[in-house]
Design a protein around this motif. Structure first.
Motif, PDB file in Angstrom:
ATOM      1  N   LEU A 380     -26.205  51.797 -11.878  1.00  0.00           N
ATOM      2  CA  LEU A 380     -27.203  50.675 -11.996  1.00  0.00           C
ATOM      3  C   LEU A 380     -26.556  50.214 -13.637  1.00  0.00           C
ATOM      4  O   LEU A 380     -26.222  49.220 -14.405  1.00  0.00           O
ATOM      5  N   GLU A 381     -27.019  51.407 -14.233  1.00  0.00           N
ATOM      6  CA  GLU A 381     -26.352  51.817 -15.680  1.00  0.00           C
ATOM      7  C   GLU A 381     -25.238  51.061 -16.449  1.00  0.00           C
ATOM      8  O   GLU A 381     -25.012  50.256 -17.089  1.00  0.00           O
ATOM      9  N   LEU A 383     -23.431  49.242 -13.651  1.00  0.00           N
ATOM     10  CA  LEU A 383     -23.384  47.584 -12.885  1.00  0.00           C
ATOM     11  C   LEU A 383     -23.671  46.685 -14.109  1.00  0.00           C
ATOM     12  O   LEU A 383     -23.441  45.026 -14.257  1.00  0.00           O
ATOM     13  N   GLU A 384     -25.593  46.841 -14.691  1.00  0.00           N
ATOM     14  CA  GLU A 384     -25.855  45.739 -15.427  1.00  0.00           C
ATOM     15  C   GLU A 384     -26.411  45.186 -14.720  1.00  0.00           C
ATOM     16  O   GLU A 384     -25.990  43.626 -14.921  1.00  0.00           O
ATOM     17  N   ALA A 385     -26.456  45.308 -13.097  1.00  0.00           N
ATOM     18  CA  ALA A 385     -26.625  44.011 -12.839  1.00  0.00           C
ATOM     19  C   ALA A 385     -27.301  44.671 -11.068  1.00  0.00           C
ATOM     20  O   ALA A 385     -27.378  45.679 -11.104  1.00  0.00           O
ATOM     21  N   LEU A 386     -28.296  43.920 -10.144  1.00  0.00           N
ATOM     22  CA  LEU A 386     -28.734  44.718  -9.130  1.00  0.00           C
ATOM     23  C   LEU A 386     -27.440  45.447  -8.514  1.00  0.00           C
ATOM     24  O   LEU A 386     -26.268  44.179  -8.416  1.00  0.00           O
ATOM     25  N   GLN A 388     -25.260  46.251  -4.887  1.00  0.00           N
ATOM     26  CA  GLN A 388     -24.778  45.728  -3.961  1.00  0.00           C
ATOM     27  C   GLN A 388     -23.610  47.005  -3.309  1.00  0.00           C
ATOM     28  O   GLN A 388     -22.624  47.274  -3.717  1.00  0.00           O
ATOM     29  N   ALA A 391     -19.790  47.119  -4.212  1.00  0.00           N
ATOM     30  CA  ALA A 391     -19.903  48.026  -5.168  1.00  0.00           C
ATOM     31  C   ALA A 391     -19.094  48.843  -5.989  1.00  0.00           C
ATOM     32  O   ALA A 391     -19.843  49.488  -5.277  1.00  0.00           O
ATOM     33  N   ASN A 408     -33.350  46.971  -4.612  1.00  0.00           N
ATOM     34  CA  ASN A 408     -32.182  46.622  -5.263  1.00  0.00           C
ATOM     35  C   ASN A 408     -32.080  48.680  -6.149  1.00  0.00           C
ATOM     36  O   ASN A 408     -32.225  48.599  -6.481  1.00  0.00           O
TER      37      ASN A 408
END
Length: 430
Positions: A380-381, A383-386, A388, A391, A408
């Motif tokens: 997550l750090e 991606l800086e996004a939710l 999926q 990904a 999430n």
């Protein structure tokens, strides 16, 4: 002095060269001794080791004694060389050549050879020499004291005191080097344990805690039969007791106290709370070595990690910390493999709650440990996004693909470790 036979002068010269060699070699041997091995031998009652340890507590006095004897023997040897050459040769060129040759001999015999020997075998040279210097220290003390008075005064002008030499503390990194260089003297398993102990100060409770969403406990709002089955069927020794959620923690139940009541179907909410002990809380960021001492001082085995707001973030046990030192010793093999699976293509399927530290430790990986503690947080750090499903990100040569993302949160991911040379090529391309 002209009436002294040349044979006597040559004999004196040889004796002085050997005396100078003794002082030179002894200086190197005593200064390069392993201080910790010396202390061990001294504690075992070896007299030369005790002498050497006492003298090395004040190296200024020891060096003064050695250099006094070495300088005296070298100067006297040089004077005898001058006497021999002037009596054997009248040609000034011959005198210079002879003096140069004798200087080379003194350098080899009295300096290089004994110092090299002492550096290679310091204990074999230093132990016998300690007897000599132990008895020389008294008659030479006035001269040594006068020399040290001047030299120590000059050292204090630059902020150095002789007492500083007695302090030989090692940092954790230096201790690590000592353990690694011990080789066959320390078994490999013991080396790993010692290194793990040194690593405890680098890790915190968040690195090894059980996340709050994985904490197994007893909810007093459940029906009586469900609580009974939880007590009888649990694989743990202690279970947290809470009211509705872990945020409403009531205590920690030692199952040994409750299993008989549960077997007799006499365990109810009141008796359950009466048997539970007060919970013990641990601030996040506590180093593992400190928490180990805290467990010992508080006579506790289970703690709940809380953040700055007092919210429970996870659970840590004494067993978790001990496993960091001695390795896994759980009796349940499934707990070691349930979150990590190796595939034939070289990739690994992991749960999003797996800690980065455990992957690095068990698979000898080098994923970054500063920042997020779990694979979920690490991805997550980046991606800086939710998250999926499908990904992927690349972190220090490791490719991480999300295989299951729900609510999430990354439930599972696939990781491809870097192949040899891939990281080097990536840096070159960058």
């Amino acid at each position: 002095m002209d009436d002294i036979p040349l044979a006597v002068l040559f004999g004196l010269l040889i004796a002085l060269l050997l005396i100078s060699a003794f002082f030179s070699g002894s200086e190197t041997a005593l200064m390069t001794l392993n201080r910790y091995r010396l202390q061990t031998r001294a504690r075992n009652g070896e007299r030369p080791a005790r002498y050497a340890r006492r003298m090395l507590r004040r190296p200024d006095r020891l060096i003064g004694t050695i250099l006094l004897g070495n300088t005296f023997s070298n100067n006297l040897a040089a004077a005898i060389v001058a006497m021999i050459t002037t009596r054997m040769f009248t040609n000034s060129t011959a005198v210079l050549v002879t003096t140069a040759l004798m200087t080379l001999v003194m350098l080899i015999v009295s300096e290089v050879t004994p110092k090299t020997l002492a550096a290679l075998h310091p204990e074999r040279v230093a132990m016998p020499a300690s007897y000599v210097f132990w008895f020389l220290r008294l008659p030479l003390f006035p001269f040594v004291w006068a020399v040290n008075l001047v030299s120590n005064g000059m050292l204090r002008m630059v902020g150095v005191t002789p007492e500083d030499a007695a302090q030989h503390s090692l940092s954790s990194e230096e201790l690590r080097t000592v353990v690694l260089e011990a080789g066959a003297m320390i078994p490999q398993r013991h080396q790993r344990m010692l290194l793990s102990i040194l690593d405890l100060e680098k890790a915190t409770v968040e690195d090894i805690m059980v996340p709050r969403n994985e904490i197994v406990g007893i909810d007093i709002t459940d029906d009586r039969e469900h609580i009974r089955e939880a007590v009888i069927g649990s694989q743990h020794t202690r279970l947290p007791v809470f009211d509705g959620s872990i945020d409403h923690l009531k205590g920690v139940l030692h199952l040994r106290r409750a299993v008989k009541l549960a077997a007799d179907d006499k365990l109810d909410t009141e008796s359950l709370l009466a048997l539970a002990s007060e919970p013990y809380f641990v601030p996040e960021g506590t180093p593992l070595n400190q928490q180990l001492l805290n467990f010992q001082n508080q006579k506790r085995r289970v703690g709940f990690v809380v953040d700055e707001y007092g919210d429970i973030q996870g659970l840590i046990t004494l067993e978790d910390i001990l496993e960091e030192v001695v390795g896994e010793f759980t009796s349940d093999p499934a707990t070691r493999i349930k979150n990590v699976y190796a595939d034939p293509d070289g990739s690994y399927r992991v749960s999003g709650s797996v800690t980065v530290r455990s992957l690095n430790r068990n698979l000898n990986w080098r994923l970054p440990t500063k920042g997020p503690k779990t694979i979920n947080g690490l991805v997550l750090e980046q991606l800086e996004a939710l998250p999926q499903t499908g990904a992927s990100v690349s972190i220090d040569g490791y490719t991480l693909e999300i295989t299951d993302a729900r609510a999430n949160v990354i439930k599972s991911a696939r990781i491809w470790p870097p192949t040899p040379g891939s990281k080097t090529r990536a840096r070159a391309a960058a």
